[in-house]
Design an enzyme around this catalytic site. Structure first.
Site, short mmCIF file in Angstrom:
data_model
loop_
_atom_site.label_atom_id
_atom_site.label_comp_id
_atom_site.label_asym_id
_atom_site.label_seq_id
_atom_site.Cartn_x
_atom_site.Cartn_y
_atom_site.Cartn_z
N GLY A 86 0.56 -0.49 -0.95
CA GLY A 86 -0.12 0.23 0.11
C GLY A 86 0.88 0.89 1.04
O GLY A 86 1.97 1.31 0.62
N LEU A 87 0.50 1.01 2.33
CA LEU A 87 1.34 1.65 3.34
C LEU A 87 1.69 3.08 2.96
O LEU A 87 2.82 3.53 3.15
CB LEU A 87 2.60 0.83 3.60
CG LEU A 87 2.39 -0.59 4.15
CD1 LEU A 87 3.73 -1.31 4.29
CD2 LEU A 87 1.67 -0.56 5.48
N CYS A 88 0.72 3.78 2.40
CA CYS A 88 0.94 5.18 2.03
C CYS A 88 -0.24 6.03 2.50
O CYS A 88 -0.70 6.93 1.78
CB CYS A 88 1.17 5.34 0.54
SG CYS A 88 -0.03 4.50 -0.52
N GLY A 89 -0.74 5.71 3.69
CA GLY A 89 -1.82 6.50 4.26
C GLY A 89 -3.12 6.34 3.48
O GLY A 89 -3.47 5.24 3.03
#
Length: 304
Positions: A86-89
């Site tokens: 994750g952590l990709c908008g």
């Protein structure tokens, strides 16, 4: 009024998070450069081999190869390409939302006994549809593909599963949903047909019913032999390009998301520092008033 100790703890926590987001942005930028180089070098080959395949497909009747044959669509396979992390908008969210919308659309087109089966490439999509199946069967899952450099062995394993399912009748049509890399700030969701391979080029149909391409060529060996040998390479190249596109788009989305997170942390730090200064000033003013009040009380006590 919040205590200075609590505000200082929040400031330290935000600074720690800011260091992490800044580091993740730099890592994503380095990975993006490598991913961008790979996809830029892969696109011309993928485009050219698709043109060659389309040239052959425009010549042959669909019965000459099972991968070209259109069937009555009762079951559909959807290849869902998401990220492993994750952590990709909204990268993964947008893909999942597009797949859910596509599923609802295809359900209306299928007969009552028709089924939709998913081939999930990437951990995020696999985890989501494993928990929220909603009557959808996961035909195959490939989590962890993007945690390392994309290898041709991964591509061949995915292609073998998809093509095998199509030839065995598990599904009569295969579609792919993925993020296409356009630029660092732009990724485009693409929904495209994978199987059967249908002609996209215009062809001339003489009266005898034989399809002829706009420009005829003489082939050696026979065209059908060339087609049969090129089709596996074309399908491999197609899947490889899709994975490379998705990987580059993921790194671009993560870099942008981490850059935004770093800027938000800067703004939050400014607000917290201002709150810290205001609170500290208020405490100092309060202490000065208390000292002045005590001095005045002592003065009056001495005068009496």
């Amino acid at each position: 009024m919040p205590a200075l100790r609590d505000i200082r703890r929040r400031i330290n926590a935000v600074r720690s998070i800011q260091k992490i987001t800044k580091a993740m942005k730099m890592v994503a930028a380095a990975r993006l450069r490598r991913a961008q180089e790979r996809i830029i070098s892969a696109r011309p080959y993928a485009k050219r081999i698709e043109e060659i395949i389309q040239r052959f497909v425009s010549v042959f009747e669909t019965s000459q190869n099972p991968l070209l044959k259109k069937r009555e669509v009762k079951n559909i396979g959807i290849v869902v390409v998401t990220a492993d992390r994750g952590l990709c908008g909204s990268f993964n969210t947008n893909i999942i939302r597009a797949v859910l919308n596509l599923i609802e659309k295809r359900k209306k087109e299928l007969p009552p006994d028709g089924k939709i089966k998913l081939i999930c490439v990437g951990k995020k999509g696999y985890d989501y549809f494993s928990r929220h199946r909603k009557g959808i069967e996961i035909f195959a899952g490939y989590p962890g593909v993007f945690k390392r450099t994309i290898e041709i062995s991964d591509v061949r394993e995915i292609m073998s599963k998809v093509v095998g399912g199509f030839l065995s009748g598990e599904f009569d049509k295969v579609e792919i949903v993925y993020n296409e890399f356009k630029s660092i700030v732009q990724q485009r969701i693409v929904i495209e047909d994978f199987l059967p391979i249908v002609p996209k080029f215009e062809a001339v149909k003489p009266s005898k019913g034989v399809k002829v391409p706009l420009v005829e060529y003489i082939y050696e060996p026979a065209p059908i032999e060339i087609l049969n040998s090129l089709l596996p390479k074309y399908l491999e190249t197609h899947i490889l390009r899709v994975l490379l596109e998705s990987n580059a788009a993921e790194q671009a989305a993560r870099m942008t998301a981490m850059d935004n997170a770093t800027e938000n942390a800067n703004e939050l730090l400014r607000d917290l520092q201002l709150l810290f200064n205001k609170t500290r000033q208020a405490l100092i003013t309060k202490e000065m008033l208390e000292i002045a009040g005590g001095a005045e009380a002592l003065r009056k006590a001495g005068a009496s």
